[in-house]
Design an enzyme around this catalytic site. Structure first.
Site, PDB file in Angstrom:
ATOM      1  N   TRP A  45       0.649  -1.344   0.098  1.00  0.00           N
ATOM      2  CA  TRP A  45      -0.041  -0.082  -0.029  1.00  0.00           C
ATOM      3  C   TRP A  45       0.737   1.183  -0.032  1.00  0.00           C
ATOM      4  CZ3 TRP A  45      -0.499   4.002   3.518  1.00  0.00           C
ATOM      5  CH2 TRP A  45      -1.382   4.977   3.272  1.00  0.00           C
ATOM      6  N   HIS A  46       2.064   1.087   0.599  1.00  0.00           N
ATOM      7  CA  HIS A  46       2.834   2.400   0.838  1.00  0.00           C
ATOM      8  C   HIS A  46       3.500   2.748  -0.573  1.00  0.00           C
ATOM      9  CE1 HIS A  46       2.377   2.041   4.990  1.00  0.00           C
ATOM     10  NE2 HIS A  46       2.618   3.342   5.176  1.00  0.00           N
ATOM     11  N   GLY A  47       3.706   1.755  -1.530  1.00  0.00           N
ATOM     12  CA  GLY A  47       4.345   2.045  -2.876  1.00  0.00           C
ATOM     13  C   GLY A  47       4.498   0.784  -3.440  1.00  0.00           C
TER      14      GLY A  47
END
Length: 468
Positions: free
Chosen positions: A319-321
């Site tokens: 989700w962060h990248g």
């Protein structure tokens, strides 16, 4: 538009603040919605249509889910909504990552690289939308009948860029009733100023030194300097993100909203599990409620619990990248959470030398931030090798760390929770919504003045979590 930019501090916010108090209560939500759309359009006008489309789709499907009595049809609408939300998030955030990997593996350009610009806040407003639609499906909340009020929930400018991720069932009552009063406004201004100081005075200072160190080739960074960079980034990301959250919570208070607290001194954690109860609380509770528990949580035996934890933290990392380093970062935490479930947690609880628990936690946290900060997973591995296998390097620590930065580091470490735990009145004063202390007011004026002076003398630096 950045909260720490002059256009926001001197134009946008004062104008919205005044208008909000001038217009009648009946029109305040409309005024906030228009302000939020303008706020988002200022940063990325090309993506305002995407935001409006997302609002429209989720609004309509929310109504259809509530209206439909047949469970099978309701589930179809839910799946359709989830797929639409994840499709747009996946395309804008992950398409190029997968396209590059597929092209590299096949040695052919099977998928075109379109140089897609990530829409600001898409990870956050996608989760807001999913929270709404799942809450309606579960019958935890009623669908929002006013599309204007629903649009405000998704696009409200204090939270759309980087949270907090306020779950719909937690905030639905505030959307239509968010009264303002003097004490709430004063508290909101206080939290905003503290957040501004965290970002401008501390995070930006730590970030500048971290960038200057890590700009050097890994082979030239020695063990001591690498640990300095790791600690600096650990402080930077905390003050950067918690500063943003303070500013968002403060702005919410000013307009009558009570947002969830997003941080609770995470570097005081005595385990990895405790850290994730304190860090980015709105995200960790979102995953717990909408992913971990639906997967079975800890109700289906130990092996299933371990698998569920690894899945959740794989998703948390991704989700962060779009990158293997983010997946590795998430799984790194997932592995230690599994270990704590298996045996390590019991050992930590029974350990009488509690400072060892804190050292253990900080070692894991700092190492994880090195993975997170590195340009890629390969460089992250090189950095970690340097940290734990002695290397002399080519630079002395003194080249990057002078007396001024040393003082900043000491202040940053103390204010990350140590001072608050030793002086309870300090912590209570920060979160006191009823009283205004003279010494605290003076401190706020000093923080505001220093922040403005530092903004004048340097360029605006974006919040780290804006890239997610």
């Amino acid at each position: 538009m950045e909260f720490s930019s002059f256009i926001f501090l001197y134009c946008f916010f004062p104008l919205v603040f005044v208008l909000y108090r001038v217009v009648g209560a009946r029109y305040r939500n409309v005024m906030l919605l228009i302000s939020s759309i303008l706020f988002y359009t200022w940063g990325q006008p090309q993506y305002i249509i995407l935001l409006i489309f997302s609002i429209g789709v989720n609004y309509v499907l929310g109504l259809l889910i509530e209206k439909q009595k047949r469970e099978g049809i309701r589930k179809i609408f839910l799946i359709l909504d989830v797929c639409i939300n994840l499709f747009f998030l996946g395309y804008y955030k992950y398409y190029e990552f997968f396209a590059k990997k597929i092209n590299a593996v096949t040695n052919h350009e099977l998928l075109s690289i379109n140089n897609i610009v990530l829409p600001i806040g898409i990870s956050f407003y996608t989760f807001l939308s999913l929270s709404y639609i799942i809450d309606v499906y579960r019958k935890n909340s009623k669908s929002q009948k006013s599309i204007l009020d629903f649009a405000l929930y998704i696009s409200f400018f204090p939270q759309i860029m980087a949270g907090p991720i306020n779950k719909y069932h937690e905030i639905e009552g505030q959307i239509t009733a968010h009264p303002i009063n003097t004490s709430k406004t004063a508290y909101g201004i206080k939290r905003f100023i503290y957040g501004l100081g965290k970002k401008v005075i501390l995070a930006n200072t730590f970030g500048a030194v971290t960038d200057s160190i890590l700009r050097e080739p890994a082979s030239q960074i020695g063990t001591g300097l690498m640990w300095v960079a790791a600690i600096l980034y650990t402080l930077q990301i905390y003050y950067d993100f918690s500063g943003y959250s303070d500013m968002a919570i403060g702005l919410g208070k000013i307009f009558g909203f009570d947002f969830i607290e997003n941080f609770n001194y995470p570097y005081l954690a005595d385990s990895v599990q405790d850290f994730w109860r304190r860090w980015h609380i709105s995200l960790s509770t979102w995953f717990k409620e909408y992913l971990y528990i639906p997967l079975g949580g800890n109700r289906k035996g130990n092996l299933r619990t371990y698998l569920n934890l690894l899945v959740v933290f794989f998703v948390t990392g991704f989700w962060h990248g779009a990158g293997f380093k983010y997946i590795a970062w998430g799984l790194f935490y997932g592995v230690f959470l599994v270990l704590e479930r298996m045996f390590l947690g019991k050992w930590l609880r029974n350990n009488k030398l509690k400072f060892i628990n804190h050292i253990y936690s900080l070692l894991i946290i700092i190492t994880a931030w090195v993975i997170f900060r590195a340009d890629n997973l390969h460089i992250a591995v090189e950095y970690i090798k340097i940290m734990f296998i002695h290397s002399s390097g080519h630079y002395y620590v003194a080249k990057f760390i002078d007396t001024r930065i040393t003082i900043f580091i000491i202040v940053g470490i103390l204010l990350s929770g140590i001072l608050q735990s030793l002086v309870k009145k300090l912590k209570w004063a920060v979160y006191d919504e009823k009283k205004i202390y003279i010494t605290e007011s003076i401190a706020q004026l000093v923080i505001l003045f220093v922040s403005i002076m530092m903004l004048v003398s340097s360029s605006i630096k974006s919040f780290i979590y804006f890239q997610f």
